[in-house]
Scaffold this motif. Structure first.
Motif, mmCIF file in Angstrom:
data_model
loop_
_atom_site.group_PDB
_atom_site.id
_atom_site.type_symbol
_atom_site.label_atom_id
_atom_site.label_comp_id
_atom_site.label_asym_id
_atom_site.label_seq_id
_atom_site.Cartn_x
_atom_site.Cartn_y
_atom_site.Cartn_z
ATOM 1 N N LYS A 178 32.574 40.986 34.257
ATOM 2 C CA LYS A 178 32.148 39.564 34.266
ATOM 3 C C LYS A 178 30.666 39.450 33.766
ATOM 4 O O LYS A 178 29.980 40.516 34.028
ATOM 5 C CB LYS A 178 31.833 39.455 35.813
ATOM 6 N N VAL B 87 40.619 33.552 43.579
ATOM 7 C CA VAL B 87 39.762 33.437 42.766
ATOM 8 C C VAL B 87 38.692 34.720 42.866
ATOM 9 O O VAL B 87 38.047 35.017 41.924
ATOM 10 C CB VAL B 87 38.613 32.396 43.248
ATOM 11 N N TRP C 17 33.411 31.828 32.485
ATOM 12 C CA TRP C 17 33.912 32.791 33.372
ATOM 13 C C TRP C 17 34.281 32.391 34.664
ATOM 14 O O TRP C 17 35.522 32.393 35.255
ATOM 15 C CB TRP C 17 33.115 34.151 33.580
ATOM 16 N N ASP C 18 33.448 31.571 35.466
ATOM 17 C CA ASP C 18 33.557 30.962 36.623
ATOM 18 C C ASP C 18 34.545 29.702 36.407
ATOM 19 O O ASP C 18 35.558 29.825 37.510
ATOM 20 C CB ASP C 18 32.174 30.454 37.128
ATOM 21 N N SER D 37 38.028 31.596 36.241
ATOM 22 C CA SER D 37 38.310 32.383 37.347
ATOM 23 C C SER D 37 39.099 31.388 38.527
ATOM 24 O O SER D 37 40.067 31.756 39.247
ATOM 25 C CB SER D 37 37.151 33.129 37.987
ATOM 26 N N SER E 70 40.562 37.331 40.776
ATOM 27 C CA SER E 70 40.342 36.725 39.375
ATOM 28 C C SER E 70 38.966 37.012 38.545
ATOM 29 O O SER E 70 38.993 37.531 37.635
ATOM 30 C CB SER E 70 40.865 35.459 39.353
ATOM 31 N N GLY E 71 37.941 36.543 39.710
ATOM 32 C CA GLY E 71 36.660 36.465 38.858
ATOM 33 C C GLY E 71 35.709 37.718 39.310
ATOM 34 O O GLY E 71 34.603 37.929 38.908
ATOM 35 N N GLN E 72 36.390 38.846 40.030
ATOM 36 C CA GLN E 72 35.701 39.844 40.419
ATOM 37 C C GLN E 72 34.356 39.817 41.100
ATOM 38 O O GLN E 72 33.422 40.209 40.907
ATOM 39 C CB GLN E 72 35.690 40.882 39.218
ATOM 40 N N TYR E 73 34.441 38.520 42.042
ATOM 41 C CA TYR E 73 33.413 38.272 42.659
ATOM 42 C C TYR E 73 33.212 39.099 44.032
ATOM 43 O O TYR E 73 33.908 39.495 44.564
ATOM 44 C CB TYR E 73 33.387 36.798 43.169
#
Length: 165
Positions: free
Chosen positions: A8, A43, A123-124, A127, A46-49
């Motif tokens: 990310k 999400v 990226w966001d 994601s 997917s976005g590795q938040y």
């Protein structure tokens, strides 16, 4: 053999928050809450938040931006296919006066996220949008993409083939 995993992009200001515009309704049914939680979990993965809160914030921003650009029957069908809270975010947007290219769309999302760069916004957006096809169905995503300018397919995690002339 080494396997590379996407990283990310770093934010300029990782603490940057956006004012909470629409919070989850306390009158939501448990099943719609579950659908919203599942969307946010997808999400986040997917976005590795690092937190659900960040994934939810990004999801709201991206869906609200998308809601202004999907119109007509596709907008109605998209709202019907999404969990209740996500449908509210999409449907509450005023339709845009002009369609944005995919790059302009990403830039518009970047402008809504404090400290975002074009890379972090891309990226966001990806994601969030890439988790929609399994949720709403490939046929609906295909219809939505048919009404958006070229370039959006990649944001939804799809290849976009150009016709040979």
């Amino acid at each position: 053999m080494t396997t590379l995993t996407p990283q990310k992009p770093a934010r300029l200001n990782p603490e940057g928050d956006v004012p909470a515009q629409a919070s989850p309704s306390s009158s939501s049914s448990p099943s719609s809450d579950r659908g919203w939680r599942e969307l946010i979990d997808a999400v986040q993965e997917s976005g590795q938040y690092p937190t659900r809160s960040e994934a939810e914030r990004v999801t709201r921003i991206v869906l609200s931006a998308l809601g202004g650009h999907v119109v007509g029957d596709e907008r109605v069908d998209l709202a019907r296919a999404l969990p209740e809270e996500a449908a509210r975010v999409v449907a509450s947007q005023i339709p845009a006066t002009r369609q944005l290219t995919a790059a302009e769309f990403v830039d518009s999302v970047a402008a809504r996220i404090e400290g975002a760069t074009p890379a972090t916004a891309r990226w966001d957006v990806s994601s969030v949008l890439s988790v929609l096809p399994p949720l709403v169905g490939d046929a609906l995503v295909t219809r939505v993409l048919a009404h958006l300018p070229p370039g959006y397919a990649l944001l939804f995690g799809r290849a976009e083939l150009a016709l040979a002339e």
